[in-house]
Design a protein around this motif. Structure first.
Motif, PDB file in Angstrom:
ATOM      1  N   PRO A   1     -23.481   0.407  -6.217  1.00  0.00           N
ATOM      2  CA  PRO A   1     -22.933   1.331  -7.231  1.00  0.00           C
ATOM      3  C   PRO A   1     -22.775   2.753  -6.726  1.00  0.00           C
ATOM      4  CG  PRO A   1     -25.213   0.749  -7.728  1.00  0.00           C
ATOM      5  CD  PRO A   1     -24.782  -0.136  -6.613  1.00  0.00           C
ATOM      6  N   VAL A   2     -23.603   3.177  -5.769  1.00  0.00           N
ATOM      7  CA  VAL A   2     -23.474   4.501  -5.154  1.00  0.00           C
ATOM      8  C   VAL A   2     -22.853   4.280  -3.776  1.00  0.00           C
ATOM      9  CG1 VAL A   2     -24.649   6.602  -4.428  1.00  0.00           C
ATOM     10  CG2 VAL A   2     -25.514   5.300  -6.392  1.00  0.00           C
ATOM     11  N   ASN A   3     -21.590   4.641  -3.644  1.00  0.00           N
ATOM     12  CA  ASN A   3     -20.869   4.274  -2.426  1.00  0.00           C
ATOM     13  C   ASN A   3     -19.799   5.336  -2.145  1.00  0.00           C
ATOM     14  OD1 ASN A   3     -20.039   2.861  -0.194  1.00  0.00           O
ATOM     15  ND2 ASN A   3     -19.271   1.085  -1.311  1.00  0.00           N
ATOM     16  N   TRP A   4     -20.238   6.520  -1.716  1.00  0.00           N
ATOM     17  CA  TRP A   4     -19.318   7.634  -1.489  1.00  0.00           C
ATOM     18  C   TRP A   4     -18.347   7.308  -0.356  1.00  0.00           C
ATOM     19  CZ3 TRP A   4     -19.296  12.911  -3.341  1.00  0.00           C
ATOM     20  CH2 TRP A   4     -20.150  13.136  -4.418  1.00  0.00           C
ATOM     21  N   GLY A   5     -17.050   7.406  -0.645  1.00  0.00           N
ATOM     22  CA  GLY A   5     -16.016   7.253   0.370  1.00  0.00           C
ATOM     23  C   GLY A   5     -15.741   5.838   0.797  1.00  0.00           C
ATOM     24  N   TYR A   6     -16.502   4.848   0.275  1.00  0.00           N
ATOM     25  CA  TYR A   6     -16.362   3.449   0.718  1.00  0.00           C
ATOM     26  C   TYR A   6     -16.303   3.382   2.244  1.00  0.00           C
ATOM     27  CZ  TYR A   6     -15.435   2.620  -4.183  1.00  0.00           C
ATOM     28  OH  TYR A   6     -15.541   2.576  -5.548  1.00  0.00           O
ATOM     29  N   PRO A   7     -17.383   3.784   2.923  1.00  0.00           N
ATOM     30  CA  PRO A   7     -17.330   3.931   4.379  1.00  0.00           C
ATOM     31  C   PRO A   7     -17.466   2.632   5.157  1.00  0.00           C
ATOM     32  CG  PRO A   7     -19.484   4.569   3.557  1.00  0.00           C
ATOM     33  CD  PRO A   7     -18.651   4.263   2.357  1.00  0.00           C
ATOM     34  N   ASP A   8     -17.243   1.480   4.507  1.00  0.00           N
ATOM     35  CA  ASP A   8     -17.185   0.249   5.292  1.00  0.00           C
ATOM     36  C   ASP A   8     -15.882   0.174   6.075  1.00  0.00           C
ATOM     37  OD1 ASP A   8     -16.009   0.164   2.755  1.00  0.00           O
ATOM     38  OD2 ASP A   8     -15.905  -2.030   2.805  1.00  0.00           O
ATOM     39  N   GLN A   9     -14.910   1.037   5.749  1.00  0.00           N
ATOM     40  CA  GLN A   9     -13.682   1.182   6.528  1.00  0.00           C
ATOM     41  C   GLN A   9     -13.752   2.477   7.341  1.00  0.00           C
ATOM     42  OE1 GLN A   9     -11.369  -1.227   6.545  1.00  0.00           O
ATOM     43  NE2 GLN A   9     -12.549  -2.409   5.035  1.00  0.00           N
ATOM     44  N   TRP A  10     -13.023   2.481   8.476  1.00  0.00           N
ATOM     45  CA  TRP A  10     -13.115   3.641   9.369  1.00  0.00           C
ATOM     46  C   TRP A  10     -12.694   4.927   8.689  1.00  0.00           C
ATOM     47  CZ3 TRP A  10     -15.256   5.886  13.209  1.00  0.00           C
ATOM     48  CH2 TRP A  10     -14.649   7.008  13.803  1.00  0.00           C
ATOM     49  N   SER A  11     -11.615   4.877   7.885  1.00  0.00           N
ATOM     50  CA  SER A  11     -11.134   6.094   7.234  1.00  0.00           C
ATOM     51  C   SER A  11     -12.183   6.649   6.276  1.00  0.00           C
ATOM     52  CB  SER A  11      -9.825   5.809   6.488  1.00  0.00           C
ATOM     53  OG  SER A  11     -10.026   4.778   5.521  1.00  0.00           O
TER      54      SER A  11
ATOM     55  N   THR B   1     -25.677   6.997  17.269  1.00  0.00           N
ATOM     56  CA  THR B   1     -24.673   6.004  16.883  1.00  0.00           C
ATOM     57  C   THR B   1     -25.297   4.877  16.070  1.00  0.00           C
ATOM     58  OG1 THR B   1     -23.391   6.510  18.878  1.00  0.00           O
ATOM     59  CG2 THR B   1     -22.920   4.430  17.762  1.00  0.00           C
ATOM     60  N   LEU B   2     -26.466   4.412  16.500  1.00  0.00           N
ATOM     61  CA  LEU B   2     -27.122   3.322  15.785  1.00  0.00           C
ATOM     62  C   LEU B   2     -27.497   3.736  14.363  1.00  0.00           C
ATOM     63  CD1 LEU B   2     -29.419   1.861  18.594  1.00  0.00           C
ATOM     64  CD2 LEU B   2     -27.404   0.776  17.567  1.00  0.00           C
ATOM     65  N   LEU B   3     -27.940   4.978  14.211  1.00  0.00           N
ATOM     66  CA  LEU B   3     -28.318   5.438  12.879  1.00  0.00           C
ATOM     67  C   LEU B   3     -27.100   5.550  11.967  1.00  0.00           C
ATOM     68  CD1 LEU B   3     -31.008   8.075  13.860  1.00  0.00           C
ATOM     69  CD2 LEU B   3     -31.383   6.066  12.412  1.00  0.00           C
ATOM     70  N   TYR B   4     -26.014   6.114  12.464  1.00  0.00           N
ATOM     71  CA  TYR B   4     -24.821   6.232  11.632  1.00  0.00           C
ATOM     72  C   TYR B   4     -24.142   4.882  11.404  1.00  0.00           C
ATOM     73  CZ  TYR B   4     -24.671  11.231  10.884  1.00  0.00           C
ATOM     74  OH  TYR B   4     -24.955  12.490  10.435  1.00  0.00           O
ATOM     75  N   ALA B   5     -24.429   3.907  12.282  1.00  0.00           N
ATOM     76  CA  ALA B   5     -23.863   2.572  12.077  1.00  0.00           C
ATOM     77  C   ALA B   5     -24.474   1.876  10.874  1.00  0.00           C
ATOM     78  CB  ALA B   5     -24.067   1.723  13.327  1.00  0.00           C
ATOM     79  N   THR B   6     -25.610   2.368  10.389  1.00  0.00           N
ATOM     80  CA  THR B   6     -26.192   1.770   9.187  1.00  0.00           C
ATOM     81  C   THR B   6     -25.391   2.095   7.927  1.00  0.00           C
ATOM     82  OG1 THR B   6     -27.646   3.689   8.811  1.00  0.00           O
ATOM     83  CG2 THR B   6     -28.493   1.915  10.216  1.00  0.00           C
ATOM     84  N   ILE B   7     -24.537   3.118   7.978  1.00  0.00           N
ATOM     85  CA  ILE B   7     -23.784   3.510   6.783  1.00  0.00           C
ATOM     86  C   ILE B   7     -22.751   2.461   6.397  1.00  0.00           C
ATOM     87  CG2 ILE B   7     -22.150   5.205   5.874  1.00  0.00           C
ATOM     88  CD1 ILE B   7     -23.681   7.371   7.299  1.00  0.00           C
ATOM     89  N   PRO B   8     -21.841   2.032   7.308  1.00  0.00           N
ATOM     90  CA  PRO B   8     -20.883   0.999   6.889  1.00  0.00           C
ATOM     91  C   PRO B   8     -21.554  -0.320   6.516  1.00  0.00           C
ATOM     92  CG  PRO B   8     -20.705   1.452   9.246  1.00  0.00           C
ATOM     93  CD  PRO B   8     -21.558   2.512   8.668  1.00  0.00           C
ATOM     94  N   ARG B   9     -22.682  -0.604   7.130  1.00  0.00           N
ATOM     95  CA  ARG B   9     -23.395  -1.828   6.752  1.00  0.00           C
ATOM     96  C   ARG B   9     -23.891  -1.746   5.322  1.00  0.00           C
ATOM     97  NH1 ARG B   9     -28.994  -4.134   9.478  1.00  0.00           N
ATOM     98  NH2 ARG B   9     -29.163  -5.992   8.162  1.00  0.00           N
ATOM     99  N   ALA B  10     -24.430  -0.570   4.935  1.00  0.00           N
ATOM    100  CA  ALA B  10     -24.895  -0.402   3.553  1.00  0.00           C
ATOM    101  C   ALA B  10     -23.731  -0.409   2.579  1.00  0.00           C
ATOM    102  CB  ALA B  10     -25.674   0.905   3.427  1.00  0.00           C
ATOM    103  N   ALA B  11     -22.577   0.103   3.007  1.00  0.00           N
ATOM    104  CA  ALA B  11     -21.434   0.223   2.097  1.00  0.00           C
ATOM    105  C   ALA B  11     -20.781  -1.111   1.785  1.00  0.00           C
ATOM    106  CB  ALA B  11     -20.403   1.176   2.689  1.00  0.00           C
ATOM    107  N   GLY B  12     -20.799  -2.032   2.726  1.00  0.00           N
ATOM    108  CA  GLY B  12     -20.091  -3.289   2.489  1.00  0.00           C
ATOM    109  C   GLY B  12     -20.789  -4.504   3.011  1.00  0.00           C
ATOM    110  N   GLY B  13     -22.091  -4.391   3.288  1.00  0.00           N
ATOM    111  CA  GLY B  13     -22.800  -5.510   3.901  1.00  0.00           C
ATOM    112  C   GLY B  13     -23.299  -6.554   2.936  1.00  0.00           C
ATOM    113  N   GLY B  14     -23.299  -6.284   1.640  1.00  0.00           N
ATOM    114  CA  GLY B  14     -23.812  -7.242   0.667  1.00  0.00           C
ATOM    115  C   GLY B  14     -22.705  -8.054   0.016  1.00  0.00           C
ATOM    116  N   GLU B  15     -23.114  -8.872  -0.942  1.00  0.00           N
ATOM    117  CA  GLU B  15     -22.137  -9.689  -1.659  1.00  0.00           C
ATOM    118  C   GLU B  15     -21.251  -8.832  -2.557  1.00  0.00           C
ATOM    119  OE1 GLU B  15     -24.262 -12.685  -3.737  1.00  0.00           O
ATOM    120  OE2 GLU B  15     -25.008 -13.672  -1.914  1.00  0.00           O
ATOM    121  N   SER B  16     -21.773  -7.729  -3.045  1.00  0.00           N
ATOM    122  CA  SER B  16     -20.988  -6.822  -3.880  1.00  0.00           C
ATOM    123  C   SER B  16     -21.216  -5.394  -3.413  1.00  0.00           C
ATOM    124  CB  SER B  16     -21.392  -6.966  -5.360  1.00  0.00           C
ATOM    125  OG  SER B  16     -22.765  -6.664  -5.523  1.00  0.00           O
TER     126      SER B  16
END
Length: 330
Positions: A265-275, A247-262
């Motif tokens: 550029p490589v952001n498959w599925g925009y996984p900062d949202q659950w869907s 769980t901790l390892l997969y939790a790094t994905i939404p953080r990478a997808a939306g954790g910065g100010e912008s």
């Protein structure tokens, strides 16, 4: 009148287990370590000198650019996200560019696969030595020949076509094979301890979801090697630790997808949202390749798998492996 408690079945001694063995002596551990180090060094030298100098589509390596771009920009690659591989690749790229500032990231990515594949050869040495020291084979194989057999087996595995090809390109499969070898070693060396196996399984699933295909075999092996009925507490603790790590390892994905100010550029599925996260992790983009498969296509894939096995192991190797499986449980 004396009361006698119901006698409980005592676990058999360690030597009674098919692949159990007494603790290794310090000199044997040093010899095993040196043999594993030799196999790793020889394999890495071979892979490093034959690795691609940069990005390539050879050996089914079309995903190398996506993986490297996601690692460099802190983004999310194609499904299923590969959080373990991405974390290790990012660390490897930082280390390589710190040591050699002008190093090509693509070349560094290829060398990371070479390192993972070379380590697989070292782990293979440990697996083979464990099998050769077990009571089943201890009296049949001379002590002086065990390290030579283990080294030869590891090097034959290192130069098998598929293993060698994936060691030369930026892809997730070299790490995948290393984790599969580690799972084999943990299951053979300590079948009564579930925590190491659970953690390796969690790491494997965080690298590539097809690692789940090994779980039935792992479960069967643990059931066969059980010296006594397992208590529920250690098993539950192992499962909990493995699930937490996954769980901790997969939790790094939404953080990478939306954790910065912008957004990266490589952001498959925009996984900062659950869907988007579920779309990415579940591989929804690839389901149609199985759901819409016709019978002729399925037969074609089965034929391809059979051809692959023959190419990798040769007819002689498959006959030896079949004989080994036939007598495995004896």
């Amino acid at each position: 009148m004396k009361r006698h408690r119901a006698s409980r079945r005592k676990p058999p001694p360690a030597a009674a287990l098919p692949y159990a063995q007494p603790p290794a002596q310090p000199d044997a551990l040093w010899q095993a370590a040196l043999t594993a180090l030799l196999a790793t060094g020889l394999a890495f030298g071979l892979y490093a000198t034959t690795a691609a100098p940069g990005l390539t589509w050879a050996h089914f390596g079309a995903d190398g650019g996506d993986l490297l771009a996601a690692a460099i920009t802190g983004g999310v690659p194609h499904p299923s996200g590969y959080p373990l591989y991405m974390a290790l690749l990012q660390g490897w790229l930082r280390l390589g560019q710190w040591l050699v500032p002008q190093a090509d990231p693509a070349r560094l990515g290829n060398l990371f696969s070479a390192l993972c594949a070379a380590l697989t050869a070292g782990v293979t040495v440990a697996v083979v030595l464990h099998l050769l020291r077990a009571p089943l084979l201890r009296d049949r194989v001379p002590r002086t020949a065990r390290h030579a057999i283990a080294l030869g087996t590891a090097l034959l595995w290192a130069v098998s076509p598929l293993q060698w090809s994936q060691a030369l390109i930026t892809e997730v499969y070299a790490l995948h094979m290393l984790l599969a070898a580690l799972l084999a070693w943990t299951l053979l060396a300590q079948p009564q301890r579930l925590l190491p196996a659970a953690l390796v399984i969690a790491l494997g699933l965080a690298n590539h979801l097809t690692f789940a295909l090994l779980l039935p075999a792992a479960g069967y092996w643990l059931w066969r090697q059980a010296a006594r009925p397992r208590r529920i507490q250690p098993a539950a603790l192992a499962v909990l630790c493995g699930a937490s790590a996954l769980t901790l390892l997969y939790a790094t994905i939404p953080r990478a997808a939306g954790g910065g100010e912008s957004l990266p550029p490589v952001n498959w599925g925009y996984p900062d949202q659950w869907s988007g996260l579920w779309w990415l992790v579940s591989g929804a983009a690839y389901r149609r390749y199985m759901a819409a498969m016709t019978v002729p296509e399925a037969l074609t894939r089965l034929t391809g798998w059979a051809r692959l096995f023959v190419q990798q192991y040769t007819v002689v190797g498959l006959l030896v492996a079949g004989w080994g499986l036939a007598v495995w449980d004896r």
